[in-house]
Motif scaffolding. Structure first.
Motif, short mmCIF file in Angstrom:
data_model
loop_
_atom_site.label_atom_id
_atom_site.label_comp_id
_atom_site.label_asym_id
_atom_site.label_seq_id
_atom_site.Cartn_x
_atom_site.Cartn_y
_atom_site.Cartn_z
N GLY A 15 0.79 -1.22 0.00
CA GLY A 15 0.00 0.00 0.00
C GLY A 15 0.83 1.27 0.00
N ASP A 16 2.11 1.15 0.32
CA ASP A 16 2.99 2.32 0.34
C ASP A 16 3.38 2.74 -1.07
OD1 ASP A 16 4.92 1.59 3.39
OD2 ASP A 16 2.89 2.39 3.06
N SER A 17 4.07 3.88 -1.13
CA SER A 17 4.58 4.40 -2.40
C SER A 17 6.09 4.49 -2.34
CB SER A 17 4.00 5.79 -2.68
OG SER A 17 2.60 5.74 -2.83
N LEU A 18 6.69 4.50 -3.52
CA LEU A 18 8.14 4.60 -3.64
C LEU A 18 8.44 5.22 -5.00
CD1 LEU A 18 10.42 3.62 -1.70
CD2 LEU A 18 10.60 1.57 -3.13
N ARG A 19 9.50 6.02 -5.06
CA ARG A 19 9.90 6.57 -6.35
C ARG A 19 11.32 6.13 -6.67
NH1 ARG A 19 10.91 12.80 -8.31
NH2 ARG A 19 12.83 12.44 -7.12
N LEU A 20 11.48 5.50 -7.81
CA LEU A 20 12.80 5.11 -8.29
C LEU A 20 13.33 6.18 -9.24
CD1 LEU A 20 12.23 1.33 -9.09
CD2 LEU A 20 12.87 2.40 -6.93
N SER A 21 14.64 6.37 -9.19
CA SER A 21 15.29 7.33 -10.07
C SER A 21 16.34 6.62 -10.91
CB SER A 21 15.97 8.43 -9.26
OG SER A 21 15.03 9.14 -8.48
N CYS A 22 16.50 7.08 -12.14
CA CYS A 22 17.52 6.57 -13.04
C CYS A 22 18.29 7.77 -13.57
CB CYS A 22 16.88 5.80 -14.18
SG CYS A 22 18.03 5.26 -15.47
N ARG A 67 -1.13 2.22 -11.36
CA ARG A 67 -0.42 2.33 -10.09
C ARG A 67 0.95 2.98 -10.25
NH1 ARG A 67 1.19 -2.09 -7.44
NH2 ARG A 67 1.36 -3.39 -9.30
N PHE A 68 1.61 2.72 -11.37
CA PHE A 68 2.95 3.23 -11.62
C PHE A 68 2.90 4.32 -12.69
CE2 PHE A 68 5.59 -0.82 -10.44
CZ PHE A 68 4.92 -0.89 -9.23
N THR A 69 3.78 5.29 -12.56
CA THR A 69 3.91 6.35 -13.55
C THR A 69 5.37 6.56 -13.88
OG1 THR A 69 1.93 7.47 -12.70
CG2 THR A 69 3.40 8.75 -14.12
N ILE A 70 5.69 6.55 -15.17
CA ILE A 70 7.06 6.83 -15.61
C ILE A 70 7.10 8.22 -16.21
CG2 ILE A 70 6.70 5.77 -17.89
CD1 ILE A 70 9.64 4.84 -17.78
N TYR A 71 8.16 8.96 -15.91
CA TYR A 71 8.33 10.28 -16.49
C TYR A 71 9.81 10.60 -16.54
CZ TYR A 71 8.40 11.84 -11.56
OH TYR A 71 8.68 12.00 -10.23
N ARG A 72 10.16 11.57 -17.37
CA ARG A 72 11.57 11.89 -17.55
C ARG A 72 11.78 13.40 -17.51
NH1 ARG A 72 13.47 9.23 -22.88
NH2 ARG A 72 15.41 10.37 -22.51
N ASP A 73 12.98 13.74 -17.13
CA ASP A 73 13.42 15.13 -17.12
C ASP A 73 14.70 15.19 -17.95
OD1 ASP A 73 14.53 17.62 -16.59
OD2 ASP A 73 13.77 17.66 -14.54
N ASN A 74 14.58 15.60 -19.21
CA ASN A 74 15.74 15.60 -20.09
C ASN A 74 16.78 16.64 -19.67
OD1 ASN A 74 14.90 13.43 -21.63
ND2 ASN A 74 13.96 14.70 -23.21
N ASP A 75 16.36 17.70 -19.00
CA ASP A 75 17.33 18.69 -18.52
C ASP A 75 18.21 18.10 -17.44
OD1 ASP A 75 14.98 21.45 -18.85
OD2 ASP A 75 16.41 20.59 -20.28
N TYR A 80 12.21 8.70 -13.96
CA TYR A 80 11.67 8.32 -12.67
C TYR A 80 10.53 7.32 -12.83
CZ TYR A 80 14.06 12.66 -11.61
OH TYR A 80 15.00 13.65 -11.51
N LEU A 81 10.35 6.50 -11.82
CA LEU A 81 9.22 5.58 -11.77
C LEU A 81 8.53 5.78 -10.43
CD1 LEU A 81 7.74 3.29 -13.31
CD2 LEU A 81 9.04 1.68 -11.90
N GLN A 82 7.38 6.41 -10.48
CA GLN A 82 6.58 6.60 -9.27
C GLN A 82 5.70 5.37 -9.09
OE1 GLN A 82 6.55 9.15 -6.93
NE2 GLN A 82 5.13 7.80 -5.83
N MET A 83 5.86 4.70 -7.98
CA MET A 83 5.13 3.46 -7.72
C MET A 83 4.20 3.67 -6.53
SD MET A 83 8.19 0.68 -8.27
CE MET A 83 9.06 1.17 -6.80
N ASN A 84 2.93 3.56 -6.78
CA ASN A 84 1.92 3.72 -5.73
C ASN A 84 1.20 2.40 -5.48
OD1 ASN A 84 2.53 6.50 -5.63
ND2 ASN A 84 0.99 6.97 -7.20
N THR A 85 0.57 2.33 -4.34
CA THR A 85 -0.21 1.14 -3.97
C THR A 85 0.59 -0.13 -4.23
OG1 THR A 85 -2.11 2.42 -4.82
CG2 THR A 85 -2.54 0.19 -4.05
N LEU A 86 1.78 -0.17 -3.69
CA LEU A 86 2.66 -1.31 -3.92
C LEU A 86 2.09 -2.59 -3.33
CD1 LEU A 86 6.01 0.53 -3.43
CD2 LEU A 86 5.43 -0.86 -5.43
#
Length: 123
Positions: A15-22, A67-75, A80-86
């Motif tokens: 149920g927790d959330s976590l954000r992964l970074s690349c 549940r998961f959202t991927i997004y990028r920051d080219n600058d 990133y991968l935002q993971m909700n409701t794990l």
């Protein structure tokens, strides 16, 4: 070739959330579509999510859609991968991967791979 380094994994409860970074370095980051793939113990590596070079298109595995959202920051040359409701079944080593073709990422194929970050979800 681009170099990729993941961070943000850890131990969380269901149920927790976590954000992964690349974080990317090396050759032009915006040449690459970037994806997240994961590998659970005694299972094959599987596709999770991917995003095109411009960020205009995203793909998700059915198991994480909504549940998961991927997004990028080219600058910042990061994805990133935002993971909700794990869920416990999300437990795996998560890999960041880069390829010129987003369809290759969906097939768990990539030109560049990170070392992985472990996500453990307890019930």
């Amino acid at each position: 070739q681009v170099q990729l380094v993941e961070s943000g994994g850890g131990l969380v409860q269901a149920g927790d959330s976590l954000r992964l970074s690349c974080a990317a370095s090396g050759r032009a980051f915006n040449w690459y579509a970037v994806g997240w793939l994961r590998q659970a113990p005694v299972k094959e590596r599987e596709f999770v999510a991917a995003i095109t070079q411009s960020g205009s298109t995203t793909l998700y595995a059915d198991s994480v859609k909504g549940r998961f959202t991927i997004y990028r920051d080219n600058d910042k040359t990061a994805v990133y991968l935002q993971m909700n409701t794990l869920k416990p079944e999300d437990t795996a080593v998560y890999y960041c991967a880069g390829d010129r073709q987003i369809r290759n990422l969906r097939q768990a194929q990539a030109d560049a791979w990170g070392q992985g970050t472990l996500v453990t979800v307890s019930s």
